[in-house]
Each structure stands twice: as C-alpha cells, then as structure tokens.
Design an enzyme around this catalytic site. Sequence first.
Site, PDB file in Angstrom:
ATOM      1  N   VAL A  65     -38.381   9.611   8.130  1.00 24.35           N
ATOM      2  CA  VAL A  65     -39.477   8.634   8.077  1.00 24.35           C
ATOM      3  C   VAL A  65     -39.436   7.764   6.822  1.00 24.35           C
ATOM      4  CG1 VAL A  65     -41.077   9.883   9.596  1.00 24.35           C
ATOM      5  CG2 VAL A  65     -41.116  10.323   7.121  1.00 24.35           C
ATOM      6  N   ASN A  91     -47.562  13.629   9.211  1.00 27.16           N
ATOM      7  CA  ASN A  91     -47.603  14.981   8.654  1.00 27.16           C
ATOM      8  C   ASN A  91     -46.339  15.317   7.853  1.00 27.16           C
ATOM      9  OD1 ASN A  91     -48.242  18.094   8.818  1.00 27.16           O
ATOM     10  ND2 ASN A  91     -46.228  17.821   9.761  1.00 27.16           N
ATOM     11  N   TYR A 156     -45.761  15.082  -6.156  1.00 24.92           N
ATOM     12  CA  TYR A 156     -46.416  15.417  -4.881  1.00 24.92           C
ATOM     13  C   TYR A 156     -47.873  14.958  -4.867  1.00 24.92           C
ATOM     14  CZ  TYR A 156     -47.929  18.476  -0.999  1.00 24.92           C
ATOM     15  OH  TYR A 156     -48.440  18.977   0.176  1.00 24.92           O
ATOM     16  N   ALA A 158     -49.234  12.628  -6.642  1.00 15.78           N
ATOM     17  CA  ALA A 158     -49.275  11.152  -6.600  1.00 15.78           C
ATOM     18  C   ALA A 158     -49.077  10.662  -5.162  1.00 15.78           C
ATOM     19  CB  ALA A 158     -48.200  10.574  -7.508  1.00 15.78           C
ATOM     20  N   LYS A 160     -49.794  12.265  -2.443  1.00 15.90           N
ATOM     21  CA  LYS A 160     -50.941  12.629  -1.601  1.00 15.90           C
ATOM     22  C   LYS A 160     -52.192  11.837  -1.961  1.00 15.90           C
ATOM     23  CE  LYS A 160     -48.752  15.553   0.985  1.00 15.90           C
ATOM     24  NZ  LYS A 160     -48.528  15.244   2.406  1.00 15.90           N
ATOM     25  N   ILE A 189     -52.144  26.560   2.766  1.00 14.05           N
ATOM     26  CA  ILE A 189     -51.931  26.945   4.170  1.00 14.05           C
ATOM     27  C   ILE A 189     -50.644  27.763   4.291  1.00 14.05           C
ATOM     28  CG2 ILE A 189     -51.757  26.057   6.545  1.00 14.05           C
ATOM     29  CD1 ILE A 189     -54.392  25.264   5.082  1.00 14.05           C
TER      30      ILE A 189
HETATM   31  N1  LIG Z   1     -48.595  24.171   3.485  1.00 13.79           N
HETATM   32  C1  LIG Z   1     -49.601  23.799   2.720  1.00 13.79           C
HETATM   33  O1  LIG Z   1     -50.258  24.621   2.043  1.00 13.79           O
HETATM   34  C2  LIG Z   1     -49.980  22.355   2.625  1.00 13.79           C
HETATM   35  C3  LIG Z   1     -51.089  22.009   1.849  1.00 13.79           C
HETATM   36  C4  LIG Z   1     -51.461  20.684   1.764  1.00 13.79           C
HETATM   37  C5  LIG Z   1     -50.748  19.709   2.439  1.00 13.79           C
HETATM   38  N2  LIG Z   1     -49.661  20.065   3.172  1.00 13.79           N
HETATM   39  C6  LIG Z   1     -48.939  18.996   3.852  1.00 13.79           C
HETATM   40  O2  LIG Z   1     -48.874  19.277   5.240  1.00 13.79           O
HETATM   41  C7  LIG Z   1     -47.681  18.713   5.781  1.00 13.79           C
HETATM   42  C8  LIG Z   1     -46.886  19.782   6.510  1.00 13.79           C
HETATM   43  O3  LIG Z   1     -46.581  20.817   5.606  1.00 13.79           O
HETATM   44  P1  LIG Z   1     -45.882  22.192   6.041  1.00 13.79           P
HETATM   45  O4  LIG Z   1     -46.368  23.214   5.100  1.00 13.79           O
HETATM   46  O5  LIG Z   1     -46.017  22.393   7.502  1.00 13.79           O
HETATM   47  O6  LIG Z   1     -44.355  21.838   5.661  1.00 13.79           O
HETATM   48  P2  LIG Z   1     -42.972  22.319   6.291  1.00 13.79           P
HETATM   49  O7  LIG Z   1     -41.974  22.182   5.194  1.00 13.79           O
HETATM   50  O8  LIG Z   1     -43.110  23.616   6.982  1.00 13.79           O
HETATM   51  O9  LIG Z   1     -42.682  21.199   7.399  1.00 13.79           O
HETATM   52  C9  LIG Z   1     -42.382  19.890   7.028  1.00 13.79           C
HETATM   53  C10 LIG Z   1     -42.023  19.073   8.246  1.00 13.79           C
HETATM   54  O10 LIG Z   1     -41.754  17.735   7.792  1.00 13.79           O
HETATM   55  C11 LIG Z   1     -40.530  17.290   8.343  1.00 13.79           C
HETATM   56  N3  LIG Z   1     -39.895  16.362   7.416  1.00 13.79           N
HETATM   57  C12 LIG Z   1     -39.565  16.584   6.118  1.00 13.79           C
HETATM   58  N4  LIG Z   1     -38.972  15.481   5.614  1.00 13.79           N
HETATM   59  C13 LIG Z   1     -38.958  14.563   6.605  1.00 13.79           C
HETATM   60  C14 LIG Z   1     -38.461  13.236   6.721  1.00 13.79           C
HETATM   61  N5  LIG Z   1     -37.882  12.616   5.692  1.00 13.79           N
HETATM   62  N6  LIG Z   1     -38.596  12.594   7.902  1.00 13.79           N
HETATM   63  C15 LIG Z   1     -39.168  13.201   8.968  1.00 13.79           C
HETATM   64  N7  LIG Z   1     -39.650  14.447   8.922  1.00 13.79           N
HETATM   65  C16 LIG Z   1     -39.530  15.122   7.762  1.00 13.79           C
HETATM   66  C17 LIG Z   1     -39.697  18.528   8.579  1.00 13.79           C
HETATM   67  O11 LIG Z   1     -38.753  18.287   9.612  1.00 13.79           O
HETATM   68  C18 LIG Z   1     -40.774  19.546   8.982  1.00 13.79           C
HETATM   69  O12 LIG Z   1     -41.012  19.427  10.371  1.00 13.79           O
HETATM   70  C19 LIG Z   1     -46.920  18.110   4.599  1.00 13.79           C
HETATM   71  O13 LIG Z   1     -47.224  16.725   4.490  1.00 13.79           O
HETATM   72  C20 LIG Z   1     -47.495  18.843   3.410  1.00 13.79           C
HETATM   73  O14 LIG Z   1     -47.374  18.105   2.225  1.00 13.79           O
HETATM   74  C21 LIG Z   1     -49.256  21.364   3.283  1.00 13.79           C
END
Ligand SMILES: NC(=O)c1ccc[n+]([C@@H]2O[C@H](COP(=O)([O-])OP(=O)(O)OC[C@H]3O[C@@H](n4cnc5c(N)ncnc54)[C@H](O)[C@@H]3O)[C@@H](O)[C@H]2O)c1
Length: 248
Positions: A65, A91, A156, A158, A160, A189
């Site tokens: 993306v 996401n 990160y 910044a 978000k 999470i």
């Molecule tokens: N896990 C947490 O505690 C938490 C907390 C706050 C926010 N988030 C946010 O939630 C979202 C999902 O997190 P997660 O924990 O499921 O992460 P994860 O690492 O398990 O999954 C990340 C997903 O993003 C995809 N991805 C990564 N780089 C990409 C790119 N350049 N192009 C397309 N797809 C790409 C991967 O294929 C994967 O499907 C993220 O934006 C993360 O920052 C997570």
Amino acid sequence: MLNLKGKTAVVTGGSRGIGEAIAVKLAGLGADIAIVYVGSEEEAQNAKAKVLEQGVKVELYYCDVSDFAASEETVKKIIEDFGGIDILVNNAGIVRDCLVLSMKESDFDSVINVNLKGAFNMIKHTYSHFMRKRKGRIISISSVVGLNGNAGQANYSASKAGIVGMTKSVAKELAGRGVTCNAIAPGYIETDMTNALSDKVKEQVAASIPMKKRGKPEDIANAVAFLASDEASYITGEVLRVDGGMAM
Ligand SMILES: NC(=O)c1ccc[n+]([C@@H]2O[C@H](COP(=O)([O-])OP(=O)(O)OC[C@H]3O[C@@H](n4cnc5c(N)ncnc54)[C@H](O)[C@@H]3O)[C@@H](O)[C@H]2O)c1
C-alpha cells in the site's frame, strides 16, 4: 442487527491479526471482501478460507500500500472484480520500534510510508469513486500511541497521529457527499505484532490497562463493523478508542 449485505469491503492488511478479524466480521454481516496484503501467501489463503466460510465473495490482492501506483492498480482491479467499493478499511501497518537515538532514517521512512502514506494512497484512489456514489465508509486503524505517544515509537506514533489528522480532514472534505471517515485507536491487542514483545513488557503493559487485560482482534472488528454500518451514518471525523480504558 447490523447488515452489510450487497456491500464490498476492502481490508488492507486483511491476511492476519486485526485485519483478518475485520474481514471475517464484515463477511459475517454479509459484505463481500477484498483482502490487500503483503507477506505470507499461506496466511492470506488461510484468511481467505475463513472469510469464505461466511458464504460471501472474497479475493486476495498482493499489493504494497505504500506504493502509489500499485495501490491505484489494485483499487481499479477491485472495482472491476466486485463492481464497486462501499467500505475501505485502512488497517495495514508495521512497527520498527527503537529510541530515536538509534532509529535509522529507513526505520522512520518505512513506518510512515506504510502506515500513513499507505492509508493516503488507498483513500486517494477510492476518493472519486466514493464521491460519485455519494456514499461510502472510510475507517482507518490508528493507535492509542498516536494519541498519547510512546517511548521507542516516535516513527509509529507519528504515523498513527497522522492518521487522526488525515481522518478529520477527509471527513470534512467528504461530509457533504454522504461519505464518512473515521478512525479507531486500538490499545494493546493480542496479535503477532504485540506477541513479538518480551513477556516482561507484555505484563507491564497489561498491568497499566484499567481493564487489566489485552484486547482481542475481534474487539476492533466489532467497532469497525459498527462504523461501516448504516447505523453509523451520522458519525464522521471520530476517533474511537478501543483500549480497555488505556488512553483515558
Ligand atoms: N496489535 C496491536 O496491539 C495494535 C494496537 C494498535 C494499533 N494496531 C494497528 O492495527 C493494524 C493491524 O495490526 P496487527 O497487530 O494485526 O498487525 P500484523 O502485523 O499482525 O498484521 C499486519 C497486516 O498488514 C499487512 N501489511 C504490512 N505491510 C503492508 C504493506 N506495505 N502493504 C499492504 N499490507 C501490509 C500485512 O500483510 C498484515 O496482513 C496495524 O495498523 C497496527 O498498527 C495494532
């Protein structure tokens, strides 16, 4: 009961973790699903299989993306394959955690490029489609660290915080067109992203949460489902914390 029958949802990073839970939840409410991902093909196929169990159409799109042209091609292909897009969930996200003292330029650039520019790219390429439809839902996944900051996550947080500003700006641009744009700020999470932390850090973070536990990907998916639904049609520019009280 929320109902997304007849709608198409694009979920970036839908191949695992929170994105997979979002894809499965929206599919359970009747939406067809386009999963955009990079990385493991096997994980993506597993996510596809779970979505298929909900009895909807699902396709996988391998696309970084952060690549403007590739995102444009992918959006075009999804519109061709599904006949349109109703819901965009930004996401996809990565972390490259370390103190600024040792943070490389590439650590900063890659996180901003995927997390913030990636969301911009997807919004940019669906924007006129949503405008023409005079309907649509854009939901981007921010984070509580985008609201409060966190040592070791300057890049990160910044990215978000950027999601929050961009969400409110796009919400203002599209409000008159029937398109809503909101963000969700998850707390801590249970996913592969946070499983990479040491046990000690995991315990410390959990202890700092008023609800004293980590959230589940499904907690985020439930909030996305609501914001994607017709029931949320008068909500725009909102940042919804789903964090067990972490960032109160
Ligand atoms: N896990 C947490 O505690 C938490 C907390 C706050 C926010 N988030 C946010 O939630 C979202 C999902 O997190 P997660 O924990 O499921 O992460 P994860 O690492 O398990 O999954 C990340 C997903 O993003 C995809 N991805 C990564 N780089 C990409 C790119 N350049 N192009 C397309 N797809 C790409 C991967 O294929 C994967 O499907 C993220 O934006 C993360 O920052 C997570």
